[in-house]
Scaffold this motif. Structure first.
Motif, PDB file in Angstrom:
ATOM      1  N   ASP A  95       8.110  14.148  -3.522  1.00  0.00           N
ATOM      2  CA  ASP A  95       9.122  15.327  -3.269  1.00  0.00           C
ATOM      3  C   ASP A  95      10.715  15.572  -3.622  1.00  0.00           C
ATOM      4  O   ASP A  95      10.204  16.558  -4.505  1.00  0.00           O
ATOM      5  CB  ASP A  95       9.051  15.945  -1.919  1.00  0.00           C
ATOM      6  N   ALA A  96      11.400  14.642  -4.224  1.00  0.00           N
ATOM      7  CA  ALA A  96      12.491  14.777  -4.747  1.00  0.00           C
ATOM      8  C   ALA A  96      12.724  14.476  -5.995  1.00  0.00           C
ATOM      9  O   ALA A  96      13.785  15.062  -6.275  1.00  0.00           O
ATOM     10  CB  ALA A  96      13.208  13.508  -3.941  1.00  0.00           C
ATOM     11  N   THR A  97      11.857  13.822  -6.525  1.00  0.00           N
ATOM     12  CA  THR A  97      11.608  13.922  -8.031  1.00  0.00           C
ATOM     13  C   THR A  97      11.090  14.516  -8.189  1.00  0.00           C
ATOM     14  O   THR A  97      10.661  14.569 -10.207  1.00  0.00           O
ATOM     15  CB  THR A  97      11.127  12.225  -8.073  1.00  0.00           C
ATOM     16  N   ALA A 127      15.299   9.677  -6.527  1.00  0.00           N
ATOM     17  CA  ALA A 127      14.240   8.860  -5.346  1.00  0.00           C
ATOM     18  C   ALA A 127      15.112   7.551  -3.772  1.00  0.00           C
ATOM     19  O   ALA A 127      14.437   8.090  -3.082  1.00  0.00           O
ATOM     20  CB  ALA A 127      13.155   7.575  -5.849  1.00  0.00           C
ATOM     21  N   LEU A 128      16.436   7.430  -4.274  1.00  0.00           N
ATOM     22  CA  LEU A 128      16.654   6.745  -3.226  1.00  0.00           C
ATOM     23  C   LEU A 128      17.789   7.760  -2.113  1.00  0.00           C
ATOM     24  O   LEU A 128      17.684   7.688  -1.563  1.00  0.00           O
ATOM     25  CB  LEU A 128      17.354   5.630  -4.553  1.00  0.00           C
ATOM     26  N   LEU A 129      18.520   8.211  -2.809  1.00  0.00           N
ATOM     27  CA  LEU A 129      18.516   9.413  -2.401  1.00  0.00           C
ATOM     28  C   LEU A 129      17.853  10.262  -1.025  1.00  0.00           C
ATOM     29  O   LEU A 129      18.322  10.388  -0.117  1.00  0.00           O
ATOM     30  CB  LEU A 129      19.600  10.848  -3.056  1.00  0.00           C
ATOM     31  N   SER A 130      16.691  10.631  -1.135  1.00  0.00           N
ATOM     32  CA  SER A 130      15.649  10.778  -0.508  1.00  0.00           C
ATOM     33  C   SER A 130      15.269  10.115   0.575  1.00  0.00           C
ATOM     34  O   SER A 130      15.508  10.536   1.534  1.00  0.00           O
ATOM     35  CB  SER A 130      14.751  11.172  -0.764  1.00  0.00           C
ATOM     36  N   VAL A 131      15.690   8.437   0.156  1.00  0.00           N
ATOM     37  CA  VAL A 131      15.139   7.776   1.493  1.00  0.00           C
ATOM     38  C   VAL A 131      16.312   7.657   2.310  1.00  0.00           C
ATOM     39  O   VAL A 131      16.193   7.384   3.543  1.00  0.00           O
ATOM     40  CB  VAL A 131      14.374   6.229   0.917  1.00  0.00           C
ATOM     41  N   CYS A 132      18.219   7.353   1.636  1.00  0.00           N
ATOM     42  CA  CYS A 132      18.829   7.179   2.305  1.00  0.00           C
ATOM     43  C   CYS A 132      19.318   8.520   3.672  1.00  0.00           C
ATOM     44  O   CYS A 132      19.452   8.054   4.534  1.00  0.00           O
ATOM     45  CB  CYS A 132      20.339   6.715   1.114  1.00  0.00           C
ATOM     46  N   THR A 147      26.948  12.543  -7.245  1.00  0.00           N
ATOM     47  CA  THR A 147      28.567  11.584  -7.654  1.00  0.00           C
ATOM     48  C   THR A 147      27.887  10.309  -8.076  1.00  0.00           C
ATOM     49  O   THR A 147      28.930   9.926  -8.313  1.00  0.00           O
ATOM     50  CB  THR A 147      29.698  12.165  -7.752  1.00  0.00           C
ATOM     51  N   TYR A 148      26.666   9.578  -7.023  1.00  0.00           N
ATOM     52  CA  TYR A 148      26.833   8.334  -7.010  1.00  0.00           C
ATOM     53  C   TYR A 148      26.033   7.821  -7.412  1.00  0.00           C
ATOM     54  O   TYR A 148      24.771   7.612  -7.163  1.00  0.00           O
ATOM     55  CB  TYR A 148      26.990   8.308  -5.277  1.00  0.00           C
ATOM     56  N   PRO A 149      25.626   7.852  -8.645  1.00  0.00           N
ATOM     57  CA  PRO A 149      24.901   6.995  -9.603  1.00  0.00           C
ATOM     58  C   PRO A 149      24.014   5.440  -9.034  1.00  0.00           C
ATOM     59  O   PRO A 149      24.688   5.423  -9.401  1.00  0.00           O
ATOM     60  CB  PRO A 149      25.143   6.870 -11.112  1.00  0.00           C
ATOM     61  N   VAL A 150      23.395   5.553  -9.337  1.00  0.00           N
ATOM     62  CA  VAL A 150      22.048   4.012  -8.817  1.00  0.00           C
ATOM     63  C   VAL A 150      22.438   2.970 -10.206  1.00  0.00           C
ATOM     64  O   VAL A 150      22.273   1.577  -9.871  1.00  0.00           O
ATOM     65  CB  VAL A 150      20.655   5.023  -9.232  1.00  0.00           C
ATOM     66  N   SER A 151      22.420   4.185 -11.310  1.00  0.00           N
ATOM     67  CA  SER A 151      22.797   2.831 -12.693  1.00  0.00           C
ATOM     68  C   SER A 151      23.929   1.863 -12.105  1.00  0.00           C
ATOM     69  O   SER A 151      24.131   1.141 -12.462  1.00  0.00           O
ATOM     70  CB  SER A 151      22.611   3.741 -13.689  1.00  0.00           C
ATOM     71  N   ASP A 152      24.839   2.577 -11.906  1.00  0.00           N
ATOM     72  CA  ASP A 152      26.474   1.903 -11.436  1.00  0.00           C
ATOM     73  C   ASP A 152      26.050   0.965 -10.010  1.00  0.00           C
ATOM     74  O   ASP A 152      27.255   0.249  -9.769  1.00  0.00           O
ATOM     75  CB  ASP A 152      27.593   3.282 -10.980  1.00  0.00           C
ATOM     76  N   HIS A 153      24.936   0.982  -8.759  1.00  0.00           N
ATOM     77  CA  HIS A 153      25.130   0.402  -7.746  1.00  0.00           C
ATOM     78  C   HIS A 153      25.545  -1.265  -8.111  1.00  0.00           C
ATOM     79  O   HIS A 153      24.510  -1.402  -8.941  1.00  0.00           O
ATOM     80  CB  HIS A 153      23.551   0.681  -6.721  1.00  0.00           C
ATOM     81  N   ASN A 154      26.347  -1.778  -7.235  1.00  0.00           N
ATOM     82  CA  ASN A 154      26.752  -3.115  -7.452  1.00  0.00           C
ATOM     83  C   ASN A 154      26.619  -3.422  -5.339  1.00  0.00           C
ATOM     84  O   ASN A 154      27.063  -2.282  -5.097  1.00  0.00           O
ATOM     85  CB  ASN A 154      27.636  -3.664  -8.444  1.00  0.00           C
ATOM     86  N   GLU A 155      27.019  -4.393  -5.617  1.00  0.00           N
ATOM     87  CA  GLU A 155      26.686  -5.054  -3.835  1.00  0.00           C
ATOM     88  C   GLU A 155      28.062  -4.551  -3.709  1.00  0.00           C
ATOM     89  O   GLU A 155      28.180  -4.241  -2.524  1.00  0.00           O
ATOM     90  CB  GLU A 155      26.860  -6.253  -4.038  1.00  0.00           C
ATOM     91  N   GLU A 156      29.120  -4.170  -4.364  1.00  0.00           N
ATOM     92  CA  GLU A 156      30.827  -3.345  -3.110  1.00  0.00           C
ATOM     93  C   GLU A 156      30.177  -1.879  -3.712  1.00  0.00           C
ATOM     94  O   GLU A 156      31.755  -0.919  -2.867  1.00  0.00           O
ATOM     95  CB  GLU A 156      31.979  -3.284  -4.617  1.00  0.00           C
ATOM     96  N   ASN A 157      29.676  -1.544  -4.427  1.00  0.00           N
ATOM     97  CA  ASN A 157      29.825   0.401  -3.467  1.00  0.00           C
ATOM     98  C   ASN A 157      28.304   0.861  -3.596  1.00  0.00           C
ATOM     99  O   ASN A 157      28.140   2.008  -3.687  1.00  0.00           O
ATOM    100  CB  ASN A 157      30.087   1.121  -5.485  1.00  0.00           C
TER     101      ASN A 157
END
Length: 182
Positions: A95-97, A127-132, A147-157
């Motif tokens: 649904d979210a996508t 998809a990630l936002l819908s589950v979180c 504004t929190y892009p999945v592609s920029d995810h790393n362990e710190e952010n």
């Protein structure tokens, strides 16, 4: 605040894998691999792993004639094995996508043209936002209106645990198959 997605990570990873395989150059081989994994899970009576592969297959066939049948099979299996929640989470992701699904490339990114303005979309982020958000309703506040892009995810952010982050973004289908079936 880091939050573990626990069991919710399974349908999310299935979505990520299924979406990426949807555009694989060798579709017959991919379909054969997923069907083989489903059959092996049947032989081992491993219902949770079977859910994972059924959801991958559902995502791979999304938008095709067999999509509904594959979802029905996945839903029935989930209901019969007391894993209906996993199917519900997957459908929340669907649904979210939905709105951007046809407008993205193989990277999962694209644009929806609304005539006088465009909206950038990232199918993985949606998809990630819908589950979180399902896990933690305050998650939307943390990510400041997508504004929190999945592609920029790393362990710190990221708000994922290290284990969940690694599973979602670093573990390949080949690694999963090797672990499941040797």
């Amino acid at each position: 605040m880091k939050t573990s997605l626990d069991i919710n990570i399974l349908p999310l990873k299935a979505f990520f894998v299924g979406f990426s395989l949807k555009r694989h150059y060798n579709q017959p081989k991919v379909a054969e691999t997923i069907d083989s994994a489903i059959n092996k899970c049947c032989e081992k009576n491993d219902s949770l792993r079977k859910v994972f592969y059924l959801l991958i297959k559902s995502e791979m066939t999304r938008g095709t004639e067999v999509s509904i049948k594959n979802r029905e099979i996945a839903k029935l299996h989930c209901e019969q094995t007391n894993n209906a929640y996993l199917f519900d989470v997957y459908m929340r992701i669907v649904d979210a996508t939905n709105s951007g699904y046809g407008n993205v490339d193989s990277s999962g990114k694209g644009v929806i043209d609304h005539g006088y303005y465009q909206t950038k979309i990232d199918i993985y982020q949606d998809a990630l936002l819908s589950v979180c958000a399902l896990i933690d309703s305050d998650y939307w506040k943390y990510i400041d209106d997508k504004t929190y892009p999945v592609s920029d995810h790393n362990e710190e952010n990221t708000y994922l645990t290290k284990k969940d982050y690694n599973f979602l973004f670093n573990i390949t289908l080949k690694e999963i198959l090797d672990k499941h079936f040797g």
